[in-house]
Design a protein around this motif. Structure first.
Motif, short mmCIF file in Angstrom:
data_model
loop_
_atom_site.label_atom_id
_atom_site.label_comp_id
_atom_site.label_asym_id
_atom_site.label_seq_id
_atom_site.Cartn_x
_atom_site.Cartn_y
_atom_site.Cartn_z
N THR A 213 -3.77 2.34 8.90
CA THR A 213 -3.40 1.55 7.74
C THR A 213 -3.42 0.07 8.12
O THR A 213 -3.54 -0.28 9.31
N TYR A 237 2.53 -7.56 0.16
CA TYR A 237 2.32 -6.65 -0.96
C TYR A 237 1.89 -7.44 -2.20
O TYR A 237 2.39 -8.54 -2.44
N ASP A 311 1.70 2.80 -2.94
CA ASP A 311 0.26 2.70 -3.12
C ASP A 311 -0.36 1.86 -2.02
O ASP A 311 -0.07 0.67 -1.89
N PRO A 312 -1.26 2.46 -1.17
CA PRO A 312 -1.90 1.67 -0.10
C PRO A 312 -2.73 0.50 -0.64
O PRO A 312 -2.89 -0.51 0.04
N LYS A 313 -3.23 0.63 -1.88
CA LYS A 313 -4.03 -0.45 -2.45
C LYS A 313 -3.19 -1.67 -2.80
O LYS A 313 -3.74 -2.75 -3.04
N ILE A 315 -1.20 -3.05 -0.76
CA ILE A 315 -1.03 -3.83 0.47
C ILE A 315 -2.22 -4.77 0.62
O ILE A 315 -3.37 -4.34 0.65
#
Length: 740
Positions: A213, A237, A311-313, A315
């Motif tokens: 990640t 973020y 949500d990784p998106k 970041i």
């Protein structure tokens, strides 16, 4: 064209308006009910007790002590009592350095005015040339300018010599001031208390990794490349949508408080409408409606918060990376981390309150495109803005108004109205056109994607300076020439037109005098009056304030608006430098502006303004550069003006001046600028050593834990990097999830 009498009327009107503002301020500041408006800095710190907390009845709202009204101007000497070192501790170095710009104006323009009046004014006055020129409008002020010296006269060599004297004096003052400000900054950084940004670097354009990640990739990279100094990091973020929900909820809570307070006072359920602004739509119970809306927003806020965290998106490929020492942070911030210069880009992290969080979500490669588009937009803004300014200024004089409104001719020709129009109206018209401009330029700077409020201010100030330089200064000269001397142009051969334009440059001094009085004198007086914050505070106090804490939050101390104020200062510097050798009669008006502004802003910094951020005076190189641009323009304009006066070898005689100015800029940049853009490793090591000796048990990780958490998350959740086990700090092997 305004004559000396009309300028005198304008000066009297502006002085009276400024004095009226000062009297109103002096009276309003004495009233206990206004104490939080005119002394918010002391009230917030708890040093000054509000007069409303004691006393009875009328005395809690109105000051009945007649002796205080006799000394209504005692705020002026009080503004000078605080020494500069104490002022730095009280208001920060940024505020002190900003105030010094006004003092610098007095140091530069004051001696120039004395020399110009002693040497150049007698030379100009005795020229007696304008009276023999046909079809050329002029006035008594023009007789004191270079226009009154006959073509080809040896008198122009006095102006040439004095231009060298003016330039050398300006070089000396600017050098001494640059040296002093640089020393102040270094002393400030050396004595400054510990701050999170001293240990932190902003890393952008983190490359993607298929196995890790963003957070893991950042930690892995710095554990490998900075194994002895890396401490922790905080990924960024994209919480812009969440921030909007939080802001909207706060607005609804204010309305709820307003209606609830109204209900408690009247015992009658208030009614509102569900549409825009509460004026259209279905009628509903206001308290129930806003309570329901707040509940809905709270649920939406909770969902959005969970979405951002999971949500990784959400970041962004950027992070605030903190180190165990200032020395390590300085090394990382000032070196290239990768062989590929487009990834792992580092810069000093802004202090936490200086971060402009919304722009951190912008992908790094979008920034170049955004800045290109904004540069194009700025070009068209400047170009198209000149058209209405030129047109309106052509009407803001006697001839223009009489052509458009001929039925007003009898009224306009009366002495008082004519004096008002010629000496007051042009400056007002131009000021009105520029009201919204700083807001537009700030929006453009935000679109460009700068990550700190201080960068936004400096960038916006640069745009505003360019706009004032082209539209207000050069545009006023060119458009004034084009409209006022059009008839002369049409009846002259082409070779004579440059001469007429050159003659018109000193003749625009009357317009700039009115502009200085309207925008400068009256503007500074309105600044200290704080009429808008006064009204807003009392409206909030009437409708939104319920507790003493609410009343504290209702105070709006404001701040130094560098993006708006500094470019205006540069315009007045430019006018002083340009007209020092051309029309010296303008200089006293500039001096009055600098002196008045210095007193007012010193008072505001001490008693009113709050700090949005502290950059340690990092904007000074921009101030210095713009001052030299103004000096360079004044030299080029004088060179062009004398070329129309048939002065032999005047261009050759003046040519070394711009060359000297450019050389002086390069020298000062090499000599001092590094103190404003870099932090020496020697100083960093010194501070680290002293800190380790005085605070050996300092838990730096705990100190930096929440420093760079997005404001919408603070107090709700903690973001922690994996803790280091004792042996891991000395372990050369770094754990990774990579399969390659």
């Amino acid at each position: 064209m305004a004559n000396l009498g009309e300028i005198s009327v304008s000066a009297a009107l502006n002085l009276l308006s400024a004095f009226a503002f000062l009297v109103a301020f002096a009276i309003l500041r004495l009233q206990p009910i206004n104490d939080r408006v005119y002394f918010p800095k002391w009230n917030r710190r708890g040093i000054r007790n509000s007069p409303r907390r004691s006393g009875v009845c009328v005395t809690r709202f109105v000051n009945l002590d007649w002796r205080t009204y006799i000394k209504f101007l005692n705020w002026m000497p009080a503004a000078f009592r605080m020494p500069e070192l104490e002022l730095i501790d009280h208001a920060g170095l940024d505020s002190v350095v900003y105030i010094r710009i006004y003092l610098l104006g007095l140091k530069v323009i004051g001696p120039l005015a004395v020399l110009a009046f002693l040497v150049l004014v007698p030379v100009n006055w005795t020229g007696e040339t304008l009276e023999g020129v046909k079809n050329l409008a002029y006035n008594d002020i023009d007789k004191l300018s270079i226009s009154n010296v006959p073509d080809g006269s040896k008198r122009f060599w006095v102006h040439i010599v004095m231009s060298y004297v003016f330039a050398l004096w300006t070089f000396y003052v600017l050098y001494v001031e640059y040296k002093e400000v640089a020393a102040m900054r270094l002393r400030y950084l050396a004595s400054e208390n510990r701050r999170p940004d001293q240990f932190t670097v902003l890393v952008r354009n983190v490359p993607p990794d298929p196995d890790e990640t963003v957070s893991e990739h950042i930690e892995h990279f710095f554990r490998v490349n900075h194994p002895d100094s890396y401490l922790t990091h905080q990924v960024v973020y994209n919480a812009n949508k969440l921030a909007k929900l939080v802001q909207k909820k706060k607005s609804l809570q204010n309305w709820y408080t307003y209606y609830f307070n109204k209900y408690e006072r009247t015992s009658k359920r208030p009614i509102t409408r569900t549409g825009f602004g509460g004026v259209v739509g279905t009628k509903v119970d206001a308290i129930d409606y806003y309570s329901s809306e707040i509940q809905k927003l709270s649920e939406a806020e909770a969902l959005e918060r969970e979405k951002v965290l999971s949500d990784p998106k959400a970041i962004v490929r950027a992070a605030f990376v903190s180190f165990k020492s200032r020395w390590a942070a300085a090394v990382c911030a000032q070196t290239q981390l990768s062989h590929n210069p487009t990834i792992w880009l580092t810069e000093w992290a802004p202090e936490p309150r200086d971060v402009y969080w919304r722009n951190l979500a912008i992908p790094y490669f979008d920034l170049t495109i955004r800045r290109l588009l904004m540069a194009i937009a700025l070009f068209f803004l400047i170009f198209f803005f000149m058209i209405p300014i030129a047109f309106v200024q052509s009407l803001a004089n006697i001839e223009g108004i009489e052509k458009v409104f001929p039925f007003l001719t009898p009224l306009i020709e009366t002495k008082s109205v004519r004096s008002f129009i010629q000496g007051f109206l042009p400056g007002i018209v131009l000021k009105i056109f520029l009201i919204l401009l700083p807001t537009i330029l700030m929006m453009m700077s935000k679109v460009e994607g700068f990550s700190s409020c201080s960068s936004l201010d400096r960038r916006s100030a640069g745009k505003y300076h360019l706009f004032l330089l082209i539209n207000v200064f050069l545009g006023s000269i060119i458009t004034g020439t084009a409209f006022q001397q059009l008839k002369t142009f049409l009846h002259q051969p082409p070779t004579e037109i440059p001469k007429t334009v050159g003659e018109s440059i000193p003749m625009k001094a009357t317009f700039f005098i009115t502009y200085i009085m309207v925008d400068g004198w009256a503007g500074i007086a309105a600044e200290i009056l704080r009429l808008v914050p006064l009204v807003i505070f009392h409206l909030k106090n009437m409708f939104l304030v319920k507790t003493e804490q609410d009343r504290e939050e209702a105070m709006d101390p404001g701040c130094l608006n560098f993006a708006t104020y500094e470019p205006k200062i540069q315009l007045y510097f430019l006018l002083g430098l340009v007209y020092s050798a051309v029309t010296p009669v303008l200089l006293p008006f500039v001096i009055i502006f600098f002196a008045f502004s210095y007193v007012v802003f010193r008072h505001q910094v001490i008693n009113v303004y709050a700090q949005r951020y502290e950059s340690g005076g990092s904007f000074w190189p921009d101030v210095h550069r713009r001052l030299l641009i103004g000096l360079l323009i004044s030299q080029l304009l004088l060179m062009g003006l004398l070329s129309t006066k048939s002065v032999e070898k005047s261009t050759i005689a003046l040519l070394p001046l711009p060359i000297l100015t450019i050389w002086f800029h390069v020298y000062c940049k090499g000599r001092f600028q590094s103190a404003f853009v870099r932090f020496s490793l020697q100083d960093a090591m010194t501070k680290d050593t002293l800190e380790r000796a005085t605070e050996p048990n300092l838990n730096l990780r705990a100190y930096l834990k929440d420093a760079y958490v997005h404001p919408v998350f603070k107090g709700r959740i903690h973001f922690e990097s994996p803790l280091l086990v004792p042996d891991e700090e000395n372990n050369t092997l770094v754990l990774t999830r990579r399969s390659s």
